[in-house]
Design a protein around this motif. Structure first.
Motif, short mmCIF file in Angstrom:
data_model
loop_
_atom_site.label_atom_id
_atom_site.label_comp_id
_atom_site.label_asym_id
_atom_site.label_seq_id
_atom_site.Cartn_x
_atom_site.Cartn_y
_atom_site.Cartn_z
N UNK A 6 -1.06 5.33 10.04
CA UNK A 6 -1.92 4.46 9.08
C UNK A 6 -0.88 3.42 8.89
N UNK A 7 -1.65 1.52 8.72
CA UNK A 7 -0.56 0.30 8.29
C UNK A 7 -1.36 0.65 6.33
N UNK A 8 -0.95 0.23 6.41
CA UNK A 8 -1.17 -0.44 4.39
C UNK A 8 -0.25 -1.70 4.63
N UNK A 9 -0.31 -2.99 3.46
CA UNK A 9 0.12 -4.11 3.58
C UNK A 9 -0.12 -4.48 2.09
N UNK A 10 0.73 -5.34 0.57
CA UNK A 10 -0.15 -6.59 0.46
C UNK A 10 -0.03 -7.56 0.44
N UNK A 16 -7.31 -6.73 -12.94
CA UNK A 16 -8.41 -5.43 -12.29
C UNK A 16 -8.38 -4.48 -12.00
N UNK A 17 -7.18 -4.76 -11.35
CA UNK A 17 -6.56 -3.42 -10.97
C UNK A 17 -8.19 -2.60 -9.60
N UNK A 18 -8.47 -3.63 -8.90
CA UNK A 18 -9.54 -2.79 -8.32
C UNK A 18 -9.46 -2.37 -7.29
N UNK A 19 -8.29 -2.15 -7.06
CA UNK A 19 -7.91 -1.07 -5.59
C UNK A 19 -7.25 0.38 -6.27
N UNK A 20 -6.94 0.46 -7.42
CA UNK A 20 -7.02 1.37 -8.60
C UNK A 20 -8.56 2.27 -8.82
N UNK A 21 -9.34 1.50 -8.88
CA UNK A 21 -10.68 2.31 -8.96
C UNK A 21 -11.69 2.49 -7.98
N UNK A 22 -11.51 1.87 -6.57
CA UNK A 22 -11.84 2.59 -5.71
C UNK A 22 -11.73 3.19 -4.75
N UNK A 67 -4.34 7.65 -0.98
CA UNK A 67 -3.09 8.40 -1.29
C UNK A 67 -3.28 9.91 -0.30
N UNK A 68 -4.70 10.38 -0.32
CA UNK A 68 -4.90 11.70 1.34
C UNK A 68 -4.10 10.72 2.53
N UNK A 69 -3.87 9.75 2.97
CA UNK A 69 -3.13 9.48 4.03
C UNK A 69 -1.13 9.10 3.28
N UNK A 116 -0.52 -0.40 -9.41
CA UNK A 116 -1.16 0.20 -9.24
C UNK A 116 -0.73 0.86 -8.43
N UNK A 117 0.11 0.26 -7.65
CA UNK A 117 0.69 1.29 -5.88
C UNK A 117 1.81 2.08 -6.57
N UNK A 118 2.75 1.79 -7.84
CA UNK A 118 3.22 2.34 -7.96
C UNK A 118 3.33 3.97 -8.66
N UNK A 119 2.24 3.35 -9.43
CA UNK A 119 1.53 4.64 -9.97
C UNK A 119 1.03 5.99 -8.86
N UNK A 120 0.48 5.62 -7.61
CA UNK A 120 0.07 6.18 -7.08
C UNK A 120 1.91 6.40 -5.72
N UNK A 121 2.43 5.76 -5.70
CA UNK A 121 3.61 6.40 -4.88
C UNK A 121 4.12 7.43 -5.71
N UNK A 122 4.64 7.24 -6.28
CA UNK A 122 5.57 7.60 -7.65
C UNK A 122 4.90 9.23 -7.81
N UNK A 123 5.38 9.98 -6.39
CA UNK A 123 5.00 11.49 -6.78
C UNK A 123 6.55 12.62 -5.70
#
Length: 238
Positions: free
Chosen positions: A104-108, A172-178, A185-187, A205-212
């Motif tokens: 998968x590819x993700x980008x900001x 609005x951190x829409x991404x984190x709430x979606x 995160x599953x990817x 929002x991205x940092x909180x997901x990746x920080x694991x």
């Protein structure tokens, strides 16, 4: 910045379609927009707006809001499309990356650089945003998820909510709430290697997901060479 997984093994996983690719503005900075300039990072857009329109602003949020207030949404959209739509020809690095069978590819990023590179080599990427319906996406790989919005789907109806330029939309951190954040995160968990290229992990929002700790063991962050040695690298904790 490396970790427990050998870099050579991570590259092997990428070739096998088991690696995730995440890129930011630093990755596409060598591409040229249809306006004739290098593809900008956030601060670069502010400089362009100040130079061309003399708004005297100092950050991206204020710049976009001031531009829209003075010139209107339509002109803002036209301006952004000229800066984030890539021109021909593309440097070979982008077709090389597009040719990899990424899981998968993700980008900001807002630009269409990798979509265009894919077309060069006969690969049709599906561009996704927060507005996309995950149940209607194509099966298989060749997807690029634009977290902050995609330039080709930008219009006045989605500019404020999806295309993250204004201060209100950033907060609005829409991404984190979606549900897309859960898919992201599953990817990340299912990928055997993660490459983060040209991205400073600016978005909270991205940092909180990746920080694991699990992700850190298989994550490689690729950035431009340092001009001088540093005693501490903030990105090392990822």
């Amino acid at each position: 910045l490396v970790n427990d997984l050998r870099y050579e093994d991570a590259l092997f996983y990428a070739v096998c379609g088991e690696a995730l690719f995440f890129y930011g503005a630093g990755f596409t900075a060598s591409a040229t927009s249809v306006a004739g300039d290098c593809m900008p990072v956030g601060s670069g857009i502010v400089d362009i707006i100040n130079n061309q329109y003399d708004l005297g602003v100092h950050d991206l949020a204020t710049a976009s809001e001031a531009f829209a207030a003075i010139y209107g949404d339509s002109e803002l959209i036209e301006f952004l499309q000229s800066r984030f739509t890539v021109s021909d020809p593309l440097p070979p690095i982008f077709t090389d990356i597009a040719n990899v069978n990424w899981k998968t590819i993700y980008t900001t990023n807002y630009d269409n650089v990798l979509e265009t590179a894919g077309r060069y080599i006969g690969k049709d990427y599906e561009s996704l945003t927060l507005m996309s319906d995950s149940k209607k996406t194509k099966t298989g790989a060749n997807k690029i998820f634009h977290i902050n919005g995609y330039i080709k789907s930008l219009d006045s109806s989605v500019a404020d909510d999806i295309f993250k330029l204004s201060e209100n939309s950033y907060l609005s951190n829409q991404f984190r709430k979606s549900h897309w954040a859960e898919i992201f995160f599953r990817d990340l968990l299912s990928a055997k290697a993660i490459f983060i290229v040209g991205y400073s992990l600016y978005d909270t929002d991205i940092k909180e997901i990746i920080y694991n700790p699990i992700l850190k063991k298989k994550c490689f962050i690729i950035k431009r060479p340092l001009t001088k040695p540093v005693r501490y690298e903030p990105l090392s904790k990822y």
